[in-house]
Design a protein around this motif. Structure first.
Motif, short mmCIF file in Angstrom:
data_model
loop_
_atom_site.label_atom_id
_atom_site.label_comp_id
_atom_site.label_asym_id
_atom_site.label_seq_id
_atom_site.Cartn_x
_atom_site.Cartn_y
_atom_site.Cartn_z
N PRO A 54 0.79 -1.24 0.00
CA PRO A 54 0.00 0.00 0.00
C PRO A 54 0.82 1.28 0.00
O PRO A 54 0.37 2.31 -0.54
CB PRO A 54 -0.84 -0.13 1.28
N THR A 55 2.03 1.25 0.56
CA THR A 55 2.88 2.45 0.51
C THR A 55 3.27 2.75 -0.93
O THR A 55 3.30 3.92 -1.35
CB THR A 55 4.13 2.26 1.38
N TYR A 56 3.57 1.72 -1.71
CA TYR A 56 3.87 1.91 -3.13
C TYR A 56 2.68 2.53 -3.86
O TYR A 56 2.82 3.48 -4.62
CB TYR A 56 4.24 0.57 -3.78
N PHE A 57 1.49 1.95 -3.62
CA PHE A 57 0.29 2.47 -4.29
C PHE A 57 0.06 3.94 -3.92
O PHE A 57 -0.29 4.76 -4.78
CB PHE A 57 -0.94 1.66 -3.89
N ARG A 58 0.26 4.25 -2.65
CA ARG A 58 -0.02 5.61 -2.18
C ARG A 58 0.97 6.61 -2.78
O ARG A 58 0.57 7.73 -3.15
CB ARG A 58 0.03 5.64 -0.66
#
Length: 344
Positions: free
Chosen positions: A286-290
């Motif tokens: 999720p950090t990558y997506f964000r």
């Protein structure tokens, strides 16, 4: 009274109040071109598939495919379970370089591995850092005795995902000016020097000479070639080497601290960047997506020893996201199931 504490212990919680939220699922299906899975048993594939579906991961590329019978076992398990969701890249054993027939044997084995289902070649950082030839000399990344391998990749139409060296900070003095100090303190075996085994720039130059020599071979430079902290230089390298693409695995923290510069870079080089994560920890995706999708400000990274700074979103346009998430991978890696991804 002030409390004494170490740098590692100091972990303040931000009081900043700004809009934003975690993104648990990618906006578009994606190909993770940089994963490592030792266990490719049917049971393991089923377990991973559940997490992949939750993340909106269309295809996982396992770069640790091995060679010979080990690779055959992995591809057989994939074929029996989910043949369109998992891909393996083969690996070459660089032991024995210097023997008269090493290049022919290595190229022939790679060709057989591709016949057995491999979709590309992964080259680990041990080439350049650890491997030696039969005379005991360090094996340079661009050693001409390896040329048959790269030529075979061009002939087979498969990409080479290659990791060379490590972050430059690992070669620099481990002092208060080194922003990877905590990583080196907690992982001391990662420390390098100009004699262990060679200067950083020498290793990087070897890799670039390899790319320029083998213009018909498609290379994916892992970890953005360790230039994610200098995107102007990386852009110059992409301009100079049209057969080189870059993967973003393990360098999202560099991109998330320079949202304006990184956004402009992604838009300019949108056809040359591929999504990858490296370590398989679903809770970290999720950090990558964000970083890629949102315009959020000042949100935390998940690993303090990689980045003691906060992240900012790049807010990439949808067409750029699609290319990074899946379109570029579909162009470079043969035989992927395009029906898993949007047609437009």
């Amino acid at each position: 009274m002030a409390q004494e504490m170490s740098f590692e212990e100091y972990d303040p919680k931000s009081t900043l109040v700004v809009p934003g939220a975690e993104i648990p699922r990618a906006k578009f299906p994606f190909v993770d071109v940089h994963s490592h899975q030792r266990d490719m048993s049917p049971e393991a594939l089923e377990r991973m598939l559940s997490d992949m579906d939750a993340l909106n991961e269309g295809i996982m590329v396992n770069l640790s495919g091995g060679s010979g019978k080990a690779l055959q076992k992995k591809t057989a398990n994939i074929a029996k379970t989910h043949p369109n969701r998992f891909v393996v890249f083969a690996n070459v054993n660089f032991d024995g370089v210097g023997e008269a027939d090493w290049g022919t044997k290595a190229a022939d084995q790679l060709e057989q591995d591709v016949k057995n289902g491999a979709k590309g070649l992964k080259v680990f950082k041990s080439l350049g850092l650890r491997y030696k030839d039969i005379s005991g000399n360090r094996l340079a990344i661009d050693d001409p005795r390896l040329d048959p391998v790269w030529a075979k990749c061009a002939a087979l139409g498969i990409p080479v995902l290659i990791h060379a060296a490590d972050p430059r900070s690992f070669w620099e003095p481990m002092d208060n000016a080194n922003e990877r100090w905590l990583e080196l303190k907690t992982h001391p075996r990662r420390k390098r020097s100009d004699t262990d085994p060679a200067p950083w720039q020498q290793l990087i130059d070897e890799q670039h000479r390899l790319f320029k020599k083998h213009k018909n071979t498609k290379f994916i430079n892992a970890h953005m070639g360790w230039y994610a902290n200098d995107l102007t230089k990386l852009g110059e390298l992409l301009d100079a080497m049209p057969n080189m693409s870059v993967g973003i695995a393990a360098v999202i923290a560099e991109l998330g601290r320079q949202p304006k510069t990184a956004r402009a870079f992604f838009i300019k080089y949108q056809d040359r960047i591929l999504f990858g994560k490296d370590s398989w920890r679903p809770k970290e995706f999720p950090t990558y997506f964000r970083v890629l999708e949102s315009d959020d400000e000042y949100f935390p990274y998940y690993k303090k020893y990689h980045a003691f700074w906060a992240m900012y979103g790049l807010n990439l346009p949808d067409e750029v996201l699609k290319k990074v998430y899946y379109k570029n991978a579909l162009q470079l890696i043969p035989g992927l199931d395009k029906s898993l991804f949007p047609e437009e």
